[in-house]
Every structure is written in structure tokens, then in C-alpha cells.
Design a protein around this motif. Structure first.
Motif, short mmCIF file in Angstrom:
data_model
loop_
_atom_site.label_atom_id
_atom_site.label_comp_id
_atom_site.label_asym_id
_atom_site.label_seq_id
_atom_site.Cartn_x
_atom_site.Cartn_y
_atom_site.Cartn_z
N HIS A 28 0.82 -1.04 -0.10
CA HIS A 28 0.06 -0.04 0.13
C HIS A 28 0.99 1.31 -0.14
CE1 HIS A 28 -3.56 2.26 0.66
NE2 HIS A 28 -2.87 3.11 1.60
N TYR A 30 1.03 5.77 -1.00
CA TYR A 30 0.53 6.96 -1.17
C TYR A 30 1.37 7.97 -2.28
CZ TYR A 30 3.30 9.35 2.43
OH TYR A 30 4.20 9.88 3.16
N TYR A 75 -5.60 -1.86 -6.67
CA TYR A 75 -6.61 -0.48 -6.46
C TYR A 75 -5.87 0.74 -6.52
CZ TYR A 75 -4.63 -0.83 -1.60
OH TYR A 75 -4.01 -0.90 -0.56
N HIS A 77 -6.95 5.20 -5.83
CA HIS A 77 -7.96 6.32 -5.76
C HIS A 77 -7.41 7.41 -5.33
CE1 HIS A 77 -8.40 6.20 -1.24
NE2 HIS A 77 -7.76 5.06 -1.40
N ASN A 79 -8.63 11.99 -4.96
CA ASN A 79 -9.46 13.10 -5.11
C ASN A 79 -8.79 13.93 -5.96
OD1 ASN A 79 -11.80 12.31 -3.31
ND2 ASN A 79 -10.78 13.40 -1.68
N TRP A 90 -7.36 6.56 -14.16
CA TRP A 90 -6.20 5.71 -13.77
C TRP A 90 -6.30 4.50 -14.73
CZ3 TRP A 90 -3.72 7.52 -10.01
CH2 TRP A 90 -4.19 7.96 -8.73
N HIS A 113 -13.81 12.09 -6.92
CA HIS A 113 -13.08 10.97 -6.31
C HIS A 113 -13.48 9.82 -7.37
CE1 HIS A 113 -12.70 7.78 -2.88
NE2 HIS A 113 -11.66 8.01 -3.53
N MET A 115 -11.78 5.96 -8.53
CA MET A 115 -11.33 4.72 -7.79
C MET A 115 -11.05 3.80 -9.07
SD MET A 115 -13.78 4.68 -4.47
CE MET A 115 -14.12 2.97 -4.61
N PHE A 117 -10.15 -0.43 -9.51
CA PHE A 117 -10.06 -1.89 -8.74
C PHE A 117 -10.16 -2.93 -9.98
CE2 PHE A 117 -11.23 -6.04 -7.17
CZ PHE A 117 -10.40 -6.18 -5.99
N TYR A 132 -1.56 7.42 -14.80
CA TYR A 132 -2.89 8.34 -14.72
C TYR A 132 -2.64 9.50 -15.43
CZ TYR A 132 -0.58 11.74 -11.36
OH TYR A 132 0.14 12.41 -10.88
N TRP A 142 -5.25 11.38 0.19
CA TRP A 142 -5.75 11.63 -1.29
C TRP A 142 -5.65 10.54 -2.28
CZ3 TRP A 142 -9.48 15.66 -0.91
CH2 TRP A 142 -9.58 16.59 0.05
N HIS A 144 -3.78 7.07 -3.53
CA HIS A 144 -3.51 5.71 -2.69
C HIS A 144 -3.36 4.78 -3.88
CE1 HIS A 144 -3.66 6.53 1.54
NE2 HIS A 144 -4.23 7.53 1.12
#
Length: 151
Positions: A28, A30, A75, A77, A79, A90, A113, A115, A117, A132, A142, A144
Motif C-alpha cells: 500500500h 500514497y 486498487y 483512488h 480526489n 487511472w 473521487h 477509484m 479496482f 494516470y 488523497w 493511494h
């Protein structure tokens, strides 16, 4: 696996079917320094929060490399502040090829927002990056990007 006559365990599966070695690879992260990207790419700097198995390389070329073959879930996501009126999306890049698209085309000065997956079937040493385009906010809460082995 045998290497020079020495046996080692490359993969171990629990009786219920759970992969226990490598220890459920997951990561994970950011992103920072990511705003105002008008063309698609692997932008900004991705900072590692956790990485079980050391298979994620953080930084400006953030890359996850599959330690074992299997299906992985990824995943992302963030903002997005769309004051530039740039469409945003993405995409997961697998071995240099784009895979999937999660897109928004808001054309007003607003926050959205977005997202993504996706499950991806990977072979050993296949790699995944997050591509992106748009204007995500730069805060640690914001943007991740993460992933994990599911089977």
C-alpha cells in the motif's frame, strides 16, 4: 525447487487453499507531487506504507513485481481537482502495456473521487505500475495505490 542440490520452498499452500509462502504479498502506498498532469504517465512519488514480501519499489517509478504466479487485486483512488478541465483516469500498466481504464470527464471546476479496482493474472516477475492523467490532490490522504495476491 532445487538449486544446486539444495531444496527450497518456493510456494506453500495451507490445507484450506491459502498461500502462506510467500507470506501473502501485498503493498500500500500514497502519492505526492502528482498534480496537473496533462498527459498519461507514472507521475509523482509513491511512498510505501507497507510491503509484505518486499515486492513493491516506491519512488517515481513505483512498481510491483509478482513474486509468484497468481491472480492479484490492485486498487487506486484519489480526489481529483479538475480545475484544468483535463479528463482524468487511472490505468494499470502490466509489463509496459495498458490494462483497463477508469475514467471521468468532468468539465467544470470541481472535486471528483476516482477509484479503480482490477484483478490481474500475473506470471512470476510480471510487473504492474499505476498510470494516470489529471490533477489529483497531493495529500497523503488523497492518492493511494496498492495490491495483494488473492489466489
Amino acid at each position: 525447487t532445487s538449486t544446486g542440490g539444495t531444496l527450497s520452498t518456493a510456494m506453500q499452500i495451507h490445507a484450506e487453499g491459502c498461500v502462506t509462502k510467500p507470506l501473502n504479498p501485498s503493498f500500500h502506498s500514497y502519492g505526492t507531487g502528482m498534480s496537473s498532469q496533462s498527459s498519461p504517465g507514472v507521475h509523482g512519488t509513491w511512498n510505501q506504507i507497507h510491503d509484505k514480501g518486499n515486492n513493491f519499489t516506491p519512488g517515481t517509478n513505483a512498481t510491483f513485481t509478482a513474486p509468484v504466479a497468481g491472480v492479484y487485486a490492485f486498487y487506486a483512488h484519489a480526489n481529483f481537482n479538475n480545475n484544468s478541465h483535463t479528463p482524468m483516469y487511472w490505468r494499470f500498466q502490466v509489463n509496459g502495456n495498458m490494462n483497463g481504464i477508469f475514467y471521468s470527464d468532468v468539465t467544470s471546476d470541481t472535486w471528483v473521487h476516482l477509484m479503480a479496482f482490477q484483478t490481474i493474472d500475473l506470471s512470476v516477475n510480471d510487473y504492474v505500475r499505476l498510470v494516470y492523467q489529471g490533477d489529483p490532490d497531493e495529500g497523503a490522504d488523497w492518492a493511494h495505490f496498492g495490491g495483494y495476491l488473492i489466489g
